[in-house]
Design a protein around this motif. Structure first.
Motif, mmCIF file in Angstrom:
data_model
loop_
_atom_site.group_PDB
_atom_site.id
_atom_site.type_symbol
_atom_site.label_atom_id
_atom_site.label_comp_id
_atom_site.label_asym_id
_atom_site.label_seq_id
_atom_site.Cartn_x
_atom_site.Cartn_y
_atom_site.Cartn_z
ATOM 1 N N ASN A 1 16.419 37.573 36.919
ATOM 2 C CA ASN A 1 16.093 37.290 35.534
ATOM 3 C C ASN A 1 15.013 36.235 35.501
ATOM 4 O OD1 ASN A 1 16.149 36.426 32.793
ATOM 5 N ND2 ASN A 1 18.202 37.273 32.608
ATOM 6 N N ASN A 2 13.964 36.472 34.735
ATOM 7 C CA ASN A 2 12.830 35.564 34.747
ATOM 8 C C ASN A 2 13.036 34.275 33.949
ATOM 9 O OD1 ASN A 2 12.722 36.676 32.223
ATOM 10 N ND2 ASN A 2 10.672 37.548 32.428
ATOM 11 N N LEU A 3 14.180 34.103 33.306
ATOM 12 C CA LEU A 3 14.449 32.847 32.596
ATOM 13 C C LEU A 3 15.069 31.793 33.501
ATOM 14 C CD1 LEU A 3 15.918 33.471 29.019
ATOM 15 C CD2 LEU A 3 13.809 32.347 29.655
ATOM 16 N N GLU A 4 15.510 32.191 34.708
ATOM 17 C CA GLU A 4 16.180 31.232 35.575
ATOM 18 C C GLU A 4 15.270 30.050 35.870
ATOM 19 O OE1 GLU A 4 18.344 31.058 39.904
ATOM 20 O OE2 GLU A 4 18.601 32.829 38.661
ATOM 21 N N ARG A 5 15.763 28.874 35.571
ATOM 22 C CA ARG A 5 15.101 27.594 35.814
ATOM 23 C C ARG A 5 13.818 27.383 35.008
ATOM 24 N NH1 ARG A 5 17.384 25.377 40.824
ATOM 25 N NH2 ARG A 5 18.578 27.028 41.816
ATOM 26 N N VAL A 6 13.420 28.323 34.155
ATOM 27 C CA VAL A 6 12.130 28.198 33.476
ATOM 28 C C VAL A 6 12.045 26.974 32.564
ATOM 29 C CG1 VAL A 6 12.552 29.698 31.470
ATOM 30 C CG2 VAL A 6 10.264 29.546 32.440
ATOM 31 N N PHE A 7 13.144 26.588 31.942
ATOM 32 C CA PHE A 7 13.134 25.424 31.065
ATOM 33 C C PHE A 7 13.832 24.218 31.705
ATOM 34 C CE2 PHE A 7 12.981 29.110 28.190
ATOM 35 C CZ PHE A 7 11.775 28.832 27.555
ATOM 36 N N LYS A 8 14.322 24.380 32.915
ATOM 37 C CA LYS A 8 15.093 23.328 33.590
ATOM 38 C C LYS A 8 14.326 22.007 33.561
ATOM 39 C CE LYS A 8 17.301 21.983 37.850
ATOM 40 N NZ LYS A 8 17.654 22.311 39.207
ATOM 41 N N GLY A 9 15.015 20.967 33.090
ATOM 42 C CA GLY A 9 14.443 19.634 33.092
ATOM 43 C C GLY A 9 13.416 19.353 32.013
ATOM 44 N N ASN A 10 13.179 20.307 31.124
ATOM 45 C CA ASN A 10 12.215 20.093 30.047
ATOM 46 C C ASN A 10 12.842 19.166 29.010
ATOM 47 O OD1 ASN A 10 10.710 20.306 27.627
ATOM 48 N ND2 ASN A 10 9.904 22.297 28.258
ATOM 49 N N THR A 11 12.324 17.959 28.892
ATOM 50 C CA THR A 11 12.900 16.983 27.975
ATOM 51 C C THR A 11 12.232 17.006 26.609
ATOM 52 O OG1 THR A 11 11.419 15.262 28.824
ATOM 53 C CG2 THR A 11 13.600 15.460 29.857
#
Length: 163
Positions: A1-11
């Motif tokens: 799935n291409n959403l994995e980790r895509v927003f991770k850590g985005n504050t």
């Protein structure tokens, strides 16, 4: 799935209601929004059936989330350390809640669990360090929840509710 980790850590993400328009998504992948510390509200697409491990872990401002009625599993650590969550509604479709899924949700007080059969709690620490005062379950299921493995320790907090 291409959403994995895509927003991770985005504050910088504060609210992400646009996710509901991603109608092809059936899974919120591992670590998708982990560490999005400013995120306070998100709308998960209605056709999602799985919330994978650590999907919303450490989203310390998340206080508003609607788990869709088709979700079957909420995996380990999915909402761990979402310290602003005060209540959560678990749809009747959910059959499994993973280890530490809601652990360290320090303000979690109310759980609305719509399933007639208690979902399987993967370990004894699914709700660890929360301040649960009440778990609302279908009126006809109160005794079933109170007797169910790993739900038993919450027996004094389980109350019937008309969903």
């Amino acid at each position: 799935n291409n959403l994995e980790r895509v927003f991770k850590g985005n504050t910088k993400i504060v609210a992400f209601n646009e996710l509901k328009h991603f109608t092809g998504i059936t899974t919120i992948p591992n670590y998708s929004f982990e560490g999005c510390t400013s995120l306070w509200k998100i709308t998960i697409p209605s056709n999602v059936t799985e919330i994978k491990s650590c999907a919303f872990k450490d989203c310390t401002n998340l206080s508003n989330i609607n788990i869709p009625e088709r979700v079957i599993s909420i995996e380990s650590y999915a909402f761990r350390s979402c310290s602003r969550l005060q209540s959560i509604t678990i749809p009747k479709s959910v059959t499994l809640i993973g280890s530490w899924a809601f652990a360290d949700c320090d303000q979690l007080q109310s759980i609305y669990c719509k399933s007639i059969q208690p979902p399987t709690l993967e370990n004894d620490w699914v709700f660890e360090s929360s301040i649960i005062t009440t778990i609302y379950v279908p009126v006809e299921s109160v005794d079933i929840y109170k007797a169910a493995a790993r739900w038993q320790k919450f027996a004094d907090k389980i109350k019937g509710y008309e969903f």
